[in-house]
Design an enzyme around this catalytic site. Sequence first.
Site, short mmCIF file in Angstrom:
data_model
loop_
_atom_site.label_atom_id
_atom_site.label_comp_id
_atom_site.label_asym_id
_atom_site.label_seq_id
_atom_site.Cartn_x
_atom_site.Cartn_y
_atom_site.Cartn_z
CE LYS A 1 -6.17 1.89 -0.37
NZ LYS A 1 -6.57 1.94 0.99
CE LYS B 1 -3.58 2.42 2.61
NZ LYS B 1 -4.61 2.30 3.65
C1 PBG Z 1 -7.14 3.67 5.68
C2 PBG Z 1 -7.65 3.38 4.32
C3 PBG Z 1 -7.55 4.24 3.24
C4 PBG Z 1 -8.17 3.64 2.16
C5 PBG Z 1 -8.65 2.40 2.59
N1 PBG Z 1 -8.30 2.24 3.93
C6 PBG Z 1 -6.99 5.62 3.18
C7 PBG Z 1 -5.67 5.90 3.71
O1 PBG Z 1 -4.78 5.05 3.80
O2 PBG Z 1 -5.49 7.06 4.09
C8 PBG Z 1 -8.29 4.26 0.82
C9 PBG Z 1 -9.35 3.77 -0.09
C10 PBG Z 1 -9.67 4.68 -1.22
O3 PBG Z 1 -9.03 5.72 -1.45
O4 PBG Z 1 -10.62 4.34 -1.95
N2 PBG Z 1 -7.09 2.64 6.57
#
Ligand code: PBG
Length: 333
Positions: free
Chosen positions: A256, A202
């Site tokens: 991601k 991520k």
């Molecule tokens: C945070 C989380 C995020 C997303 C999913 N879980 C945002 C972040 O890491 O700040 C992002 C999902 C998206 O942008 O559609 N636990």
Amino acid sequence: MQPVQASYPLTRFRRLRRTPALRALTQETTLTVGDLIWPVFLCDGVQERQPVGSMPGVDRLSLDLAVEAAAKASDLGIPVICLFPYTDPKVKTAGCEEAWNPENLTNRAIRAIKAQVPDIAVMTDVALDPYNLHGHDGLVVDGIILNDETVEALVRMALAQAEAGADILGPSDMMDGRIGAMRSALESAGHKETAILSYAAKYASAFYGPFRDAVGATGALKGDKKTYQMNPGNRDEALRLVARDLAEGADMVMVKPGMPYLDICARVKEAFGAPTFAYQVSGEYAMILAAARNGWLDGERAMLESLLAFKRAGCDGILTYFAPEVARLLRLG
Ligand code: PBG
């Protein structure tokens, strides 16, 4: 593979592109409704539907409406729904205790959906950002995001979600050691069948902007998430993280964001052959919709093409806010 190929004019690639039938016959990868995981935002209330400004067409849903949405998704053949809570700021604390409250919004939603829509699998988000006022995925002391203390909190959170009946846990926090800690806690607590889909690679990305709006973390986030999420310039590190998470007991792994990271998806699938997913995140959704709403591109085609690209890159499935719309289109053929 070394393709054996006669040269032009013996070989004419256009022969197999000539008609829809020939193109269908020779299509290498396909998108099906079984590939889709639908992320849904939850909010308090009854019959409450709150549009998310930066994600046209996406609403936060109260529990009763989320159950109805899950039923519709299940009827469309969508196999998994993934829950994200918009948490009342009143219950946010520095210690994030609401995260493992058996009665929190997510845990109540898991139970309601499992009871009323038994066929759909329920996935959760395991991270602390909805539960504190600074918007970070972990516990913060003096501006530092603590790793090991956060992992303990995440384990409590994961156990509460498993207890509520979640089928798949999705740790999205990027702390070190959380998969192993969760897996052994789940085993000890008798939750041997609960699957973990690790957000293994991520990245610290600008494309999460609209999501933070959706879960009410936009104004809250102090600083950025670069001390725990990955540097967008890194490639080998993604493979090392996936290897680590699989070794710690993850059943599936995720890359991601999605579309800007298709190279990572392809490498992960090729290297490990594990069930591999991509998250087409909020910013990717917003970009396609914004362009479509301005008449700058054909929204339906762009949506389908973007998702097919994940399959071509080797992904087994995609988390996408387009899931219900795509399911309807695929059903129509
Ligand atoms: C945070 C989380 C995020 C997303 C999913 N879980 C945002 C972040 O890491 O700040 C992002 C999902 C998206 O942008 O559609 N636990």
